[in-house]
Scaffold this motif. Sequence first.
Motif, PDB file in Angstrom:
ATOM      1  N   ARG A  19      -2.689   4.132   2.800  1.00  7.71           N
ATOM      2  CA  ARG A  19      -2.997   3.795   4.082  1.00  7.71           C
ATOM      3  C   ARG A  19      -3.386   5.014   4.818  1.00  7.71           C
ATOM      4  O   ARG A  19      -4.304   4.788   5.651  1.00  7.71           O
ATOM      5  CB  ARG A  19      -1.595   3.347   4.694  1.00  7.71           C
ATOM      6  CG  ARG A  19      -1.469   2.895   6.141  1.00  7.71           C
ATOM      7  CD  ARG A  19      -0.137   2.462   6.482  1.00  7.71           C
ATOM      8  NE  ARG A  19      -0.327   1.625   7.924  1.00  7.71           N
ATOM      9  CZ  ARG A  19      -0.336   0.293   8.135  1.00  7.71           C
ATOM     10  NH1 ARG A  19      -0.096  -0.210   6.946  1.00  7.71           N
ATOM     11  NH2 ARG A  19      -0.473   0.011   9.359  1.00  7.71           N
ATOM     12  N   ALA A  20      -2.920   6.205   4.672  1.00 12.25           N
ATOM     13  CA  ALA A  20      -3.546   7.268   5.295  1.00 12.25           C
ATOM     14  C   ALA A  20      -5.014   7.314   5.022  1.00 12.25           C
ATOM     15  O   ALA A  20      -5.663   7.976   6.159  1.00 12.25           O
ATOM     16  CB  ALA A  20      -2.749   8.608   5.040  1.00 12.25           C
TER      17      ALA A  20
ATOM     18  N   ASP B 228     -15.305   5.924  -4.740  1.00  9.92           N
ATOM     19  CA  ASP B 228     -14.227   6.765  -4.702  1.00  9.92           C
ATOM     20  C   ASP B 228     -14.100   7.600  -3.472  1.00  9.92           C
ATOM     21  O   ASP B 228     -14.990   8.006  -2.893  1.00  9.92           O
ATOM     22  CB  ASP B 228     -14.624   7.826  -5.701  1.00  9.92           C
ATOM     23  CG  ASP B 228     -13.770   8.957  -6.172  1.00  9.92           C
ATOM     24  OD1 ASP B 228     -12.413   8.636  -6.194  1.00  9.92           O
ATOM     25  OD2 ASP B 228     -14.223   9.953  -6.669  1.00  9.92           O
ATOM     26  N   ALA B 229     -12.823   7.689  -3.041  1.00 11.87           N
ATOM     27  CA  ALA B 229     -12.849   8.390  -1.629  1.00 11.87           C
ATOM     28  C   ALA B 229     -11.785   9.424  -1.425  1.00 11.87           C
ATOM     29  O   ALA B 229     -11.577   9.989  -0.320  1.00 11.87           O
ATOM     30  CB  ALA B 229     -12.280   7.284  -0.566  1.00 11.87           C
ATOM     31  N   GLY B 230     -10.744   9.612  -2.346  1.00 13.51           N
ATOM     32  CA  GLY B 230      -9.964  10.699  -2.345  1.00 13.51           C
ATOM     33  C   GLY B 230      -9.092  10.826  -3.608  1.00 13.51           C
ATOM     34  O   GLY B 230      -9.208  10.194  -4.612  1.00 13.51           O
ATOM     35  N   ARG B 231      -8.077  11.587  -3.470  1.00 18.23           N
ATOM     36  CA  ARG B 231      -7.095  11.812  -4.594  1.00 18.23           C
ATOM     37  C   ARG B 231      -5.522  11.593  -3.947  1.00 18.23           C
ATOM     38  O   ARG B 231      -5.254  12.047  -3.069  1.00 18.23           O
ATOM     39  CB  ARG B 231      -7.229  13.390  -5.133  1.00 18.23           C
ATOM     40  CG  ARG B 231      -8.353  13.318  -5.917  1.00 18.23           C
ATOM     41  CD  ARG B 231      -8.583  12.557  -7.087  1.00 18.23           C
ATOM     42  NE  ARG B 231      -9.863  12.726  -7.820  1.00 18.23           N
ATOM     43  CZ  ARG B 231     -10.946  12.049  -7.601  1.00 18.23           C
ATOM     44  NH1 ARG B 231     -10.779  11.107  -6.691  1.00 18.23           N
ATOM     45  NH2 ARG B 231     -12.091  11.938  -8.312  1.00 18.23           N
TER      46      ARG B 231
ATOM     47  N   LEU C 119       0.804  -1.184   0.121  1.00 17.11           N
ATOM     48  CA  LEU C 119      -0.020   0.035   0.150  1.00 17.11           C
ATOM     49  C   LEU C 119       0.916   1.317  -0.110  1.00 17.11           C
ATOM     50  O   LEU C 119       1.878   1.239   0.713  1.00 17.11           O
ATOM     51  CB  LEU C 119      -1.116  -0.098   1.219  1.00 17.11           C
ATOM     52  CG  LEU C 119      -2.084  -1.114   1.428  1.00 17.11           C
ATOM     53  CD1 LEU C 119      -2.829  -0.940   2.647  1.00 17.11           C
ATOM     54  CD2 LEU C 119      -2.864  -1.342  -0.249  1.00 17.11           C
ATOM     55  N   SER C 120       0.587   2.158  -0.851  1.00 14.60           N
ATOM     56  CA  SER C 120       1.114   3.492  -0.839  1.00 14.60           C
ATOM     57  C   SER C 120       0.812   4.175   0.367  1.00 14.60           C
ATOM     58  O   SER C 120      -0.111   3.973   1.003  1.00 14.60           O
ATOM     59  CB  SER C 120       0.660   4.273  -2.099  1.00 14.60           C
ATOM     60  OG  SER C 120      -0.769   4.474  -1.895  1.00 14.60           O
TER      61      SER C 120
END
Length: 415
Positions: free
Chosen positions: A243-244, A378-381, A238-239
Amino acid sequence: MTHPADLSATEALRRIAAGQLTADALWEACQARIAEREPVVRAFTIRAGAAPAVVAGPLGGLPVGVKDVLDTADLASEYGSPIWAGHQPRADAFAVSRTRSAGGRVIGKTVTTEFATRQPGPTTNPHDARRTPGGSSSGSAAGVAAGFFPLAFGTQTAGSVLRPAAYCGIAGFKPSHGLIHRAGMKVMSESLDTIGVFGRGAADCALFAGVLTNQDFSAIAETAPRVALCFGPAEDRLSPETRALLEDTAARLSAAGARVTALALPEAVHAVHEIHATVMHGETLQALAWERAHHRDRISEVLNERLDWAETMSAATLAQSRATFATGRAAFAALMADHDILLTASAPGEAPEGLHSTGEPACNALWTALHGPCISLDAGRGPAGMPLGIQLVAPFGQDAALLGWAQWVERVIGK
């Protein structure tokens, strides 16, 4: 005002019912978007001609993209392989037939990787044409994201619905194994292949999956779920931003009333992840027996290599691997007895650059093999501005509950 081609399926239907939009106007808006962006996105293998007549039904004339491993009686079905170039089935797959009878209008066949496996097609990511849209359901995910159609079919053997949805910034739902009948699908793995759906959010997926199964999946959960936070067997891949994102999502769900508990997977479940490829390739070898016997030279090198490896496998090895699956499914059901949904990653990170690969299914293969429903939201960028997804997983048969909680989660995270 939102362009009609960018409307969610549920919002488009609301506007059609209210007399604010017509099905034909939506079709033309999607056609205009296709004319504008398809030369770069390349989501289609073949497109429908004139707009089909609108059939009364719950899909209200919505355009639908059909992954090219599902048969269509009026459009060629080539399964991502030159072996089947120009092939015209006599009948629709069940899922396509049900879509048409419910008022959906097939706008075209969408690009799949070769036999829904590894070898990519030409589709690019609508957010950045230098990057993969994911696969194997490449054209379907990219087409929804680009505004070519509000709903589309995908299929998943490892990560072919969840990963493209995450990379393209849309929702992708893989139901419980067998929930949507596979008649008329070019099946590769009897134990794994599952028909799924794409939309612009969980409500779209609930709508489409409900129509296909004659069930009502529209209810939004009224109570906060018991959430198991799990980084999964691919935790080391995981990048940092993924993870964040998971940790931030867990904190936001907790603040909204969810009970969030970190969860470690037992060995019996980890074993399913380790053996996934054995079952997938062993069964694909059987599925492609005719193609290998008559057209081996027209199968990609990467697929032939995997199937050559599978040929060395004994029948006992495949049978034992399937037994490992069954043991792991039982262990997962027991593990989830005190949880409603599991929160994990949809993909290791942003869509990779390059079109030579569709990315790795490391965040998805386990959950596919466990046969329960999964949805990517979809949850972020990420740091390059590309979409990041979260994945929600539930035990086998809990499709309605998962879709209800997915809509609750979307409200909490502001999607």
